[in-house]
Design an enzyme around this catalytic site. Structure first.
Site, PDB file in Angstrom:
ATOM      1  N   ASP A   1       0.876  -1.174   0.000  1.00  0.00           N
ATOM      2  CA  ASP A   1       0.000   0.000   0.000  1.00  0.00           C
ATOM      3  C   ASP A   1       0.912   1.222   0.000  1.00  0.00           C
ATOM      4  O   ASP A   1       2.111   1.124   0.282  1.00  0.00           O
ATOM      5  CB  ASP A   1      -0.900  -0.002   1.247  1.00  0.00           C
ATOM      6  CG  ASP A   1      -1.758   1.255   1.339  1.00  0.00           C
ATOM      7  OD1 ASP A   1      -2.241   1.719   0.294  1.00  0.00           O
ATOM      8  OD2 ASP A   1      -1.932   1.791   2.442  1.00  0.00           O
ATOM      9  N   SER A   2       0.311   2.382  -0.268  1.00  0.00           N
ATOM     10  CA  SER A   2       1.090   3.617  -0.216  1.00  0.00           C
ATOM     11  C   SER A   2       1.506   3.939   1.220  1.00  0.00           C
ATOM     12  O   SER A   2       2.388   4.751   1.443  1.00  0.00           O
ATOM     13  CB  SER A   2       0.243   4.761  -0.761  1.00  0.00           C
ATOM     14  OG  SER A   2      -0.968   4.842  -0.037  1.00  0.00           O
TER      15      SER A   2
ATOM     16  N   CYS B   1      -4.015  -1.066  -2.134  1.00  0.00           N
ATOM     17  CA  CYS B   1      -4.131   0.383  -2.222  1.00  0.00           C
ATOM     18  C   CYS B   1      -5.104   0.662  -3.360  1.00  0.00           C
ATOM     19  O   CYS B   1      -4.896   0.201  -4.497  1.00  0.00           O
ATOM     20  CB  CYS B   1      -2.763   0.977  -2.547  1.00  0.00           C
ATOM     21  SG  CYS B   1      -2.782   2.733  -2.894  1.00  0.00           S
TER      22      CYS B   1
ATOM     23  N   GLU C   1      -5.411   9.715   9.463  1.00  0.00           N
ATOM     24  CA  GLU C   1      -4.006   9.687   9.909  1.00  0.00           C
ATOM     25  C   GLU C   1      -3.847  10.464  11.214  1.00  0.00           C
ATOM     26  O   GLU C   1      -2.981  10.165  12.020  1.00  0.00           O
ATOM     27  CB  GLU C   1      -3.093  10.301   8.837  1.00  0.00           C
ATOM     28  CG  GLU C   1      -3.169   9.598   7.508  1.00  0.00           C
ATOM     29  CD  GLU C   1      -2.015   8.631   7.261  1.00  0.00           C
ATOM     30  OE1 GLU C   1      -0.908   8.935   7.688  1.00  0.00           O
ATOM     31  OE2 GLU C   1      -2.266   7.576   6.644  1.00  0.00           O
TER      32      GLU C   1
ATOM     33  N   CYS D   1     -11.070   3.385  -0.577  1.00  0.00           N
ATOM     34  CA  CYS D   1      -9.769   3.840  -0.082  1.00  0.00           C
ATOM     35  C   CYS D   1      -9.456   3.037   1.174  1.00  0.00           C
ATOM     36  O   CYS D   1     -10.355   2.775   1.990  1.00  0.00           O
ATOM     37  CB  CYS D   1      -9.847   5.339   0.257  1.00  0.00           C
ATOM     38  SG  CYS D   1      -8.355   5.970   1.041  1.00  0.00           S
TER      39      CYS D   1
ATOM     40  N   HIS E   1      -8.202   3.745   3.861  1.00  0.00           N
ATOM     41  CA  HIS E   1      -8.410   4.386   5.156  1.00  0.00           C
ATOM     42  C   HIS E   1      -9.873   4.402   5.607  1.00  0.00           C
ATOM     43  O   HIS E   1     -10.151   4.551   6.783  1.00  0.00           O
ATOM     44  CB  HIS E   1      -7.924   5.843   5.100  1.00  0.00           C
ATOM     45  CG  HIS E   1      -6.433   5.989   5.101  1.00  0.00           C
ATOM     46  ND1 HIS E   1      -5.630   5.370   4.189  1.00  0.00           N
ATOM     47  CD2 HIS E   1      -5.608   6.689   5.928  1.00  0.00           C
ATOM     48  CE1 HIS E   1      -4.366   5.688   4.437  1.00  0.00           C
ATOM     49  NE2 HIS E   1      -4.327   6.481   5.478  1.00  0.00           N
TER      50      HIS E   1
HETATM   51  N1  DGL Z   1      -3.828   3.949   0.098  1.00  0.00           N
HETATM   52  C1  DGL Z   1      -4.494   4.998  -0.618  1.00  0.00           C
HETATM   53  C2  DGL Z   1      -5.755   4.427  -1.253  1.00  0.00           C
HETATM   54  O1  DGL Z   1      -6.270   3.412  -0.859  1.00  0.00           O
HETATM   55  C3  DGL Z   1      -4.849   6.158   0.295  1.00  0.00           C
HETATM   56  C4  DGL Z   1      -3.675   6.993   0.705  1.00  0.00           C
HETATM   57  C5  DGL Z   1      -2.957   7.642  -0.464  1.00  0.00           C
HETATM   58  O2  DGL Z   1      -3.453   8.639  -1.032  1.00  0.00           O
HETATM   59  O3  DGL Z   1      -1.898   7.155  -0.822  1.00  0.00           O
HETATM   60  O4  DGL Z   1      -6.248   5.009  -2.176  1.00  0.00           O
END
Ligand code: DGL
Length: 272
Positions: free
Chosen positions: A9-10, A72, A151, A183, A185
């Protein structure tokens, strides 16, 4: 087959997917990489997201993974083609499982999608939904403020509630009966989202749906680990940000121990 599954993931949001994988695939060894040094991906261009996704995948390939899970939404929306073209192991993203679940659940064929700006602009969810059912009406909304709120740990906070009300107002007006949390999050905001939608909308957690698809794919390809395979999960990140273990534990749903920070310069190829 007792090789590990690689997940990236990012950042650490993908731990919501790890949580689901651990639940339904307890014998699998999971190796997670969170690109915390370069998060967010959700505001970046397709070209850069493709490059990052390939670098993340290459890092995990060093561990001889049998399958790659793109945990992600942004990378799944914009970099799946590149990953599928360049890797010779199965690759599972979060978009198709989420879209499929939404189409199956929606009764009035009015589906909402929320995600980062990159995810929504890519139309990946729209395309995937319409491929399954061209009659569905899709109402998509980028919600760039939600990732920073999560976050910050403001999961049950009036500011988050207000932000969600504002983002979701148009979708509610359109009478969606299903909403894709597009997403990593957003599953942490489930309670606030339920409040904002007055419990009238089915929420689709793409991570949960993805875990089911991973299980099925491992079964189909005869790649399941043998029962009792108890190899330790490994967690890597490219930076250790502030509040890391607090937020990481919230994503994972349990205390996050033993995270290794990789050498960033080696990772991006400046140092060999
Ligand atoms: N992990 C990213 C997503 O699921 C969210 C955070 C980001 O913008 O990198 O889209």
């Amino acid at each position: 087959m007792n090789k590990p599954i690689g997940i990236f993931d990012s950042g650490i949001g993908g731990l919501t997917v790890v949580k689901q994988l651990k639940k339904i695939l307890p014998d699998e060894q999971l190796i997670y990489f969170g690109d915390t040094a370069r998060i967010p991906y959700g505001t970046k261009s397709k070209k850069l997201i493709e490059q990052f996704a390939m670098e993340d995948a290459r890092f995990l390939l060093r561990y001889d993974i049998k399958m790659l899970v793109v945990a992600c939404n942004t990378a799944s929306s914009l970099a799946m083609d590149v990953l599928l073209k360049n890797l010779d192991i199965p690759v599972v993203g979060v978009v198709i499982p989420g879209a499929r679940a939404a189409v199956n659940i929606s009764k009035n064929k009015r589906i909402g999608v929320i995600g980062t700006s990159a995810t929504i602009n890519s139309q990946a969810y729209n395309n995937s939904i319409l491929q399954r059912d061209p009659e569905v009406r899709i109402y998509a909304k980028p919600c760039p403020l939600l990732v920073p709120l999560v976050e910050e740990g403001w999961l049950n906070d009036p500011v988050t509630d207000l932000t969600l009300q504002k983002y979701l107002a148009d979708l509610i007006k359109e009478e969606i009966d299903t909403l894709i949390l597009g997403c990593t999050h957003y599953p942490l905001l489930e309670e606030s989202i339920r409040k904002a939608t007055k419990n009238q909308v089915e929420l689709i957690d793409s991570g949960k749906e993805t875990a089911k698809v991973v299980k099925q794919a491992l079964e189909d390809k005869n790649l399941l680990a043998s029962p009792g395979n108890k190899k330790e999960h490994l967690f890597f990140v490219s930076d250790i940000p502030v509040k890391f273990s607090e937020i990481g534990s919230a994503f994972l749903g349990e205390p996050l121990h033993k995270i290794e920070r990789i050498d960033y310069e080696t990772f991006i190829g400046i140092k060999h």
